[in-house]
Scaffold this motif. Sequence first.
Motif, short mmCIF file in Angstrom:
data_model
loop_
_atom_site.label_atom_id
_atom_site.label_comp_id
_atom_site.label_asym_id
_atom_site.label_seq_id
_atom_site.Cartn_x
_atom_site.Cartn_y
_atom_site.Cartn_z
N ALA A 397 35.11 38.93 59.25
CA ALA A 397 36.24 38.11 59.71
C ALA A 397 37.15 38.88 60.66
N LYS A 398 36.82 40.15 60.89
CA LYS A 398 37.58 41.03 61.80
C LYS A 398 39.04 41.17 61.38
N LEU A 399 39.24 41.17 60.05
CA LEU A 399 40.59 41.41 59.52
C LEU A 399 40.85 42.90 59.31
N VAL A 400 39.79 43.70 59.38
CA VAL A 400 39.91 45.15 59.21
C VAL A 400 39.15 45.84 60.34
N ALA A 401 39.56 47.07 60.61
CA ALA A 401 38.90 47.84 61.67
C ALA A 401 37.59 48.44 61.19
N LEU A 409 42.36 49.04 51.39
CA LEU A 409 43.32 47.96 51.19
C LEU A 409 43.10 47.26 49.84
N ILE A 410 41.84 47.09 49.47
CA ILE A 410 41.54 46.45 48.17
C ILE A 410 42.02 47.34 47.04
N ALA A 411 41.76 48.63 47.14
CA ALA A 411 42.19 49.58 46.10
C ALA A 411 43.70 49.59 45.97
N GLY A 412 44.40 49.34 47.08
CA GLY A 412 45.86 49.32 47.06
C GLY A 412 46.46 47.99 46.68
N GLY A 413 45.61 47.00 46.38
CA GLY A 413 46.11 45.69 45.95
C GLY A 413 46.63 44.83 47.08
N GLY A 414 46.20 45.12 48.31
CA GLY A 414 46.74 44.39 49.46
C GLY A 414 45.90 43.23 49.96
N VAL A 415 44.82 42.89 49.24
CA VAL A 415 43.94 41.81 49.69
C VAL A 415 43.96 40.66 48.69
N ARG A 416 44.11 39.45 49.19
CA ARG A 416 44.10 38.27 48.33
C ARG A 416 43.12 37.24 48.89
N VAL A 417 42.48 36.50 47.99
CA VAL A 417 41.61 35.40 48.36
C VAL A 417 42.08 34.17 47.61
N ASN A 418 42.45 33.13 48.37
CA ASN A 418 43.00 31.91 47.76
C ASN A 418 44.12 32.22 46.78
N ASP A 419 44.98 33.15 47.20
CA ASP A 419 46.18 33.52 46.45
C ASP A 419 45.90 34.36 45.21
N SER A 420 44.65 34.76 44.99
CA SER A 420 44.33 35.64 43.86
C SER A 420 44.04 37.03 44.39
N LYS A 421 44.69 38.03 43.80
CA LYS A 421 44.47 39.40 44.26
C LYS A 421 43.05 39.85 43.95
N GLN A 439 43.77 36.89 52.94
CA GLN A 439 45.10 37.38 53.32
C GLN A 439 45.18 38.88 53.10
N ILE A 440 45.68 39.58 54.11
CA ILE A 440 45.99 41.00 53.98
C ILE A 440 47.45 41.17 54.37
N GLY A 441 48.26 41.54 53.40
CA GLY A 441 49.70 41.67 53.67
C GLY A 441 50.30 40.34 54.06
N LYS A 442 51.27 40.37 54.98
CA LYS A 442 51.94 39.14 55.40
C LYS A 442 51.49 38.66 56.78
N ARG A 443 50.67 39.46 57.47
CA ARG A 443 50.39 39.14 58.86
C ARG A 443 48.93 38.84 59.17
N ARG A 444 48.02 39.25 58.32
CA ARG A 444 46.61 39.04 58.62
C ARG A 444 46.03 37.95 57.72
N TRP A 445 45.58 36.87 58.38
CA TRP A 445 45.07 35.71 57.65
C TRP A 445 43.77 35.22 58.29
N ALA A 446 42.93 34.58 57.49
CA ALA A 446 41.73 33.94 58.03
C ALA A 446 41.30 32.82 57.09
N ARG A 447 40.90 31.70 57.66
CA ARG A 447 40.38 30.58 56.90
C ARG A 447 38.86 30.59 57.08
N ILE A 448 38.13 30.86 55.99
CA ILE A 448 36.69 31.01 56.06
C ILE A 448 36.02 29.69 55.69
N VAL A 449 35.17 29.19 56.61
CA VAL A 449 34.42 27.98 56.36
C VAL A 449 32.93 28.26 56.55
#
Length: 452
Positions: A397-401, A409-421, A439-449
């Motif tokens: 999804a190109k949300l990470v480099a 980011l996952i280890a730090g608790g910064g990734v959520r899927v459908n509002d679940s960490k 969702q990663i933090g407050k600025r990185r989002w993607a809607r996966i279909v």
Amino acid sequence: MNLKKILARGVSEMIGESELEKKLATDPTKVVIKYGVDPTRPDIHLGHAVCLRKLREFQNLGCRVVFLIGDFTARIGDPTGKSKIRPELDQIEVEKNVKTYLEQAGKILLTTPETFSWIRNSDWFVSIHDVRAPDGTKFTIEAGGQKMQTPPLPGNHILARTNAWLASRMQKNKIRHYSFINILAVLRKITHSRLIERDMFQNRIKNGEPIFMHEMMYPVIQGIDSNVIADIFGSCDLEVGGTDQHFNMLMGREVMEMNSKKPQSVLTLPILEGTDGKEKMSKSLDNFVGITESPTDIFGKTMRIPDELISRWVELSTDLDFAEFEKRSKKENPKNLKIELARELVKIYHSADAADAAVEEFARLFSGDSKSGRPDEIPVIAIEEGSWGIVELLNSAKLVASKSEARRLIAGGGVRVNDSKVEKVDQNFEIGKAELILQIGKRRWARIVRGG
């Protein structure tokens, strides 16, 4: 509520209905119901709750539920539904899971002395003394009346209370402990052809895969459990379990008849599909909703289920009118129905206030209101249908480099899927009919279909 009403919802098959109905009509407080669990996992999810909720309906009539902790059989591993042998658990792991199982079951079942007892089948199969965990925790287990120190429990705790009762009951009734010779005596009356009738064994034979003797012993041992419960409690009138336990529970009837006892009735319930809509709910498949999870996680995970599962989850996991949901599903937005279902589940396992708060939180995050922190427009990314690991998903999804950034980011608790960490770096998600919001933090989002 009577037996007819209990059997009218969420039941696959009932064997011995007339016998059970007669005893319920005479005195429901004399009805003893067995429910067996191998404590291979410490947490109860909605799949387990299907049976527990049905047991609660019987308790409401006055029946006693005997919650059988299969700590002996857990060390064998039931091959039910498995194409390969299951790993054995050591006694330390089993003991740690027992306490959690009982405490969580108390969120659904009544645990008064009149309506609930718990028991372990190692009470009549094994005798193990002074097992010590690596951290120094000592477990003292004595056949014929076990004690568990993890640390010492208050006298009114369900574990301590039932241990004391069981010890005196087994001594008073002179309940024997099953040695290998005793088990062989039972096996003399059970044929090899009978045991290999199980569907999964037939599949292995067709595929040229091995069947090990300890696996074939499992239903026999489960049948002995029913016979011993009848000795201890005066009867074992009904066993409740999923459809995958059908063969094992019928073996209980056979073993009881061998011992000149009235055979238990058998009630099988459907297997609840997990959030992926494909496999049975399982913690190992990460498609589960735990009954002790937070309101946000219960709500968020429920909103992920495929639309076609809504009515089935309503029927098996709630008291809502599932027939009405079925009708409404043909004309209403499935999202609204899922919100009602998710709200009800949070209400059942937390409270009405927590359910209202979960609805409000979901609306805040998914309302499209930029003030909520969620952008008005989220980039839509089409991904090939199938099971994806979260690291690969974030990377695609190109949300990470890089994948290493995703893991960090996952280890730090910064990734959520459908509002679940996201809790684990090896967590998998299904790309299919239901969309995923990353969702990663407050600025990185993607809607996966689902992609073409």
